[in-house]
Design an enzyme around this catalytic site. Structure first.
Site, PDB file in Angstrom:
ATOM      1  N   CYS A  92       3.900   5.019   3.254  1.00  0.00           N
ATOM      2  CA  CYS A  92       4.249   5.532   1.931  1.00  0.00           C
ATOM      3  C   CYS A  92       4.182   7.062   1.837  1.00  0.00           C
ATOM      4  O   CYS A  92       5.048   7.740   2.347  1.00  0.00           O
ATOM      5  CB  CYS A  92       3.393   4.843   0.869  1.00  0.00           C
ATOM      6  SG  CYS A  92       4.143   4.991  -0.766  1.00  0.00           S
ATOM      7  N   HIS A 195       2.534  -1.018   1.708  1.00  0.00           N
ATOM      8  CA  HIS A 195       1.069  -1.066   1.704  1.00  0.00           C
ATOM      9  C   HIS A 195       0.700  -2.539   1.856  1.00  0.00           C
ATOM     10  O   HIS A 195       1.470  -3.329   2.335  1.00  0.00           O
ATOM     11  CB  HIS A 195       0.510  -0.590   0.354  1.00  0.00           C
ATOM     12  CG  HIS A 195       0.826   0.809   0.012  1.00  0.00           C
ATOM     13  ND1 HIS A 195       0.061   1.851   0.411  1.00  0.00           N
ATOM     14  CD2 HIS A 195       1.828   1.349  -0.718  1.00  0.00           C
ATOM     15  CE1 HIS A 195       0.559   2.976  -0.066  1.00  0.00           C
ATOM     16  NE2 HIS A 195       1.635   2.707  -0.756  1.00  0.00           N
TER      17      HIS A 195
END
Ligand code: GLN
Length: 241
Positions: A92, A195
């Site tokens: 991310c 994630h």
């Protein structure tokens, strides 16, 4: 197996630390020695000091600090590490910082320039939710596999023409909510918006990273993955795949 986490105190949201713990356990369960080091703000990165480098996700505020450090202090070391075949997993916010730039309104943060990608934070909604992508990893004989996790990002990432995405979006938004691509893979460098934490739900990716980092040709000895396989199935179910 020597792992170095970049900015572990700043880039670690959404349980990204679970990825490091999982790498440690899977090595130790197989009798592979494991050590974890960190490289924080102001510390140059020694390209030979680790087999795998890791950058987790972060808020825009923390990314600002890390972006400048990455571009000014660690850039050379990170490029040298990737060049000699060290593995790198960037999640991310960390993934965004691998590219050329992260544009946030009037401000443009620099990146490591390791892969050809650019990220822009748009005025549109954040891209949030469970996600599943279809992945074909470099050198994997088994064909395509599904990677399942969770995304939450305001930035939209565009890959340069020569870059290969990590996967094709089955559910969720991926790089920009429009291209159908998620992440990037170049050799042993993987960037992704997922994630989860990512690796406990997708242990085959963890094992691919370990094997690549250690330069192993033969498959790693199998482990009892009943819990991990169940976590993967649950993550897929949540994504509706
Ligand atoms: N701050 C970045 C964004 O919002 C990355 C967020 C994250 O790491 N979850 O796009």
């Amino acid at each position: 197996m020597r792992v170095c986490a970049l900015y572990p105190d700043l880039m670690n949201i959404y349980a990204d630390r679970g990825n490091l713990l999982l790498l440690q356990r899977r090595c130790e369960w197989r009798g592979i020695g494991f050590s974890l080091s960190a490289s924080g703000l102001g510390e140059p990165l020694d390209p030979d000091a680790a087999d795998l480098f890791y950058i987790g996700g972060g808020q825009d505020r923390d990314q600002r600090l890390c972006a400048l450090d990455l571009a000014e202090v660690k850039r050379e070391g990170l490029h040298a590490a990737a060049q000699r075949g060290a593995a790198l997993l960037a999640v991310c916010g960390g993934y965004q910082l691998l590219g050329h730039s992260y544009e946030m309104g009037d401000e443009t943060l620099p990146g490591a320039g390791l892969v050809d990608l650019r990220t822009v934070r748009s005025d549109g909604p954040r891209l949030i939710g469970n996600v599943a992508i279809e992945v074909e990893l470099d050198g994997e004989a088994g064909g395509t596999r599904v990677l399942a996790g969770f995304e939450n990002h305001g930035g939209r990432t565009q890959l340069g023409a020569g870059e290969r995405p990590l996967g094709r979006v089955l559910r969720g938004h991926g790089n920009d909510g429009a291209s159908g691509f998620e992440g990037v893979q170049r050799g042993n460098v993987i960037g992704t918006y997922l994630h989860g934490p990512l690796l406990p739900k997708n242990v085959w990716l963890a094992d691919w990273l370990i094997a690549r980092a250690l330069g192993r040709q033969e498959p790693l000895p199998p482990l009892d993955d009943a819990l991990e396989v169940a976590a993967h199935a649950e993550a897929r179910r949540a994504a509706g795949v």
